[in-house]
Design an enzyme around this catalytic site. Structure first.
Site, PDB file in Angstrom:
ATOM      1  N   GLY A 109       0.896  -1.219   0.000  1.00  0.00           N
ATOM      2  CA  GLY A 109      -0.046  -0.016  -0.012  1.00  0.00           C
ATOM      3  C   GLY A 109       0.982   1.295  -0.181  1.00  0.00           C
ATOM      4  O   GLY A 109       1.973   1.229   0.595  1.00  0.00           O
ATOM      5  N   ASN A 160       3.949   1.759   2.742  1.00  0.00           N
ATOM      6  CA  ASN A 160       5.200   1.817   2.238  1.00  0.00           C
ATOM      7  C   ASN A 160       6.065   3.036   2.540  1.00  0.00           C
ATOM      8  O   ASN A 160       7.097   2.961   2.668  1.00  0.00           O
ATOM      9  CB  ASN A 160       5.050   1.604   0.748  1.00  0.00           C
ATOM     10  CG  ASN A 160       4.616   0.178   0.441  1.00  0.00           C
ATOM     11  OD1 ASN A 160       4.654  -0.740   1.154  1.00  0.00           O
ATOM     12  ND2 ASN A 160       4.410   0.058  -1.125  1.00  0.00           N
ATOM     13  N   GLY A 210       9.492   3.841  -6.031  1.00  0.00           N
ATOM     14  CA  GLY A 210       8.869   5.250  -5.994  1.00  0.00           C
ATOM     15  C   GLY A 210       8.558   5.468  -4.240  1.00  0.00           C
ATOM     16  O   GLY A 210       8.794   6.666  -3.919  1.00  0.00           O
ATOM     17  N   ASP A 211       7.704   4.436  -3.652  1.00  0.00           N
ATOM     18  CA  ASP A 211       7.613   4.940  -2.429  1.00  0.00           C
ATOM     19  C   ASP A 211       8.929   5.187  -1.512  1.00  0.00           C
ATOM     20  O   ASP A 211       8.867   5.635  -0.516  1.00  0.00           O
ATOM     21  CB  ASP A 211       6.694   3.579  -1.881  1.00  0.00           C
ATOM     22  CG  ASP A 211       5.470   3.362  -2.402  1.00  0.00           C
ATOM     23  OD1 ASP A 211       5.005   4.527  -2.708  1.00  0.00           O
ATOM     24  OD2 ASP A 211       4.895   2.276  -2.664  1.00  0.00           O
ATOM     25  N   GLY A 254       9.483  -7.356  -4.001  1.00  0.00           N
ATOM     26  CA  GLY A 254       8.359  -6.873  -3.212  1.00  0.00           C
ATOM     27  C   GLY A 254       8.516  -5.318  -2.877  1.00  0.00           C
ATOM     28  O   GLY A 254       9.072  -4.601  -3.429  1.00  0.00           O
TER      29      GLY A 254
END
Length: 291
Positions: free
Chosen positions: A44, A48, A239-240, A273
């Site tokens: 999510g 994250n 990106g997170d 992941g």
């Protein structure tokens, strides 16, 4: 606050269980392909980015919702284990959010998100609003109801809390939302979609995938961070990792924050992941020290 102190960050956003399938190539419409692996990984965007910020040294409180299923229990445990304050995390009837992710042999991915409990994140409570007002930075994304995001950003602006927005996934936004945003973090697709709306945002950071990232400040300052050579396994969560790292170091100034975030994002691509790939402070610092 002192620029060297770790900021207090409230992350308002989604928390999902990622269902990750690995395959040599992603299927075309109507096609069946064989997979090479499957894993369930807490994720999510909100969760994250909260974990990434905590691993980069920020003091993080998470505002979101989980279901009353087994996924919800695991998601709460994952956030808590990362050192995140989950005292205001909601637990609601029904399923938690999930994301179905297919990762191909080149590390590229396709994602379908089902909101589940995240869609119930509405009408912020007095305690949640107080947490936002007390924070140094509020970080939001767009995987929960937009009215909730707008309410939170408006309250943060009125409380002198810095507002950071990662406008993902791309969707039409309320006309006044951007007026509350101090820092926007976007990828190239998001930048193309929202660039005309972000003209009054003081700070805009754009990620460029393997090519690095660029920054634009309100005074015309422009900075860039070059892409880093890493062995890419899975781009999910990169990106997170970037966004969480940026927020955790934002009070140290844009040049430092951009370098830190760019390194965190690159390192995240080296592991399968989302939350499982987010690098910690020591690993990021070690890579920066070697450059």
């Amino acid at each position: 606050m002192n620029r060297c102190e770790a900021p207090t960050v409230v992350v308002l956003g989604s928390v999902n269980m990622d269902l990750v399938t690995s395959t040599d190539r992603r299927p075309a419409p109507g096609e069946t392909v064989l997979g090479s692996g499957f894993a369930t990984v807490p994720g999510g965007k909100g969760a994250n980015q909260a974990i990434a910020a905590a691993r980069s040294g920020a003091r993080v409180r998470f505002l979101g919702a989980i279901g009353d299923d087994a996924f919800g229990t695991e998601l709460a445990s994952t956030l808590s284990a990362a050192g995140i304050d989950i005292s205001l995390l909601r637990r609601v009837d029904g399923p938690s959010g999930i994301a179905s992710i297919v990762v191909d042999g080149a590390g590229e991915n396709s994602i379908i998100v089902v909101a589940g409990a995240n869609g119930r994140m509405t009408e912020l409570t007095p305690a949640e609003l107080a947490a936002i007002a007390d924070a140094d930075i509020l970080l939001c994304q767009l995987e929960i109801p937009l009215d909730t995001v707008t309410t939170a950003t408006r309250h943060a602006r009125a409380s002198n809390t810095v507002v950071a927005l990662n406008p993902s996934p791309v969707r039409p936004l309320p006309a006044d939302l951007w007026a509350h945003v101090d820092l926007a973090v976007v990828n190239s697709l998001e930048y193309e979609h929202y660039s005309a709306e972000m003209t009054e945002v003081a700070h805009v950071v754009r990620t460029l995938g393997g090519a690095g990232a660029v920054y634009r400040g309100s005074d015309g300052t422009e900075l860039s961070a070059a892409g880093l050579p890493v062995d890419v396994v899975d781009t999910t969560g990169a990106g997170d990792a970037f966004t969480g790292g940026l927020i955790a170091t934002w009070t140290q100034g844009a040049p430092t924050a951009l370098t830190w975030a760019n390194t965190a994002g690159a390192l995240a691509t080296t592991t399968l992941g989302a939350s499982s790939s987010l690098p910690d402070h020591a690993r990021i610092a070690a890579m920066i020290a070697t450059r």
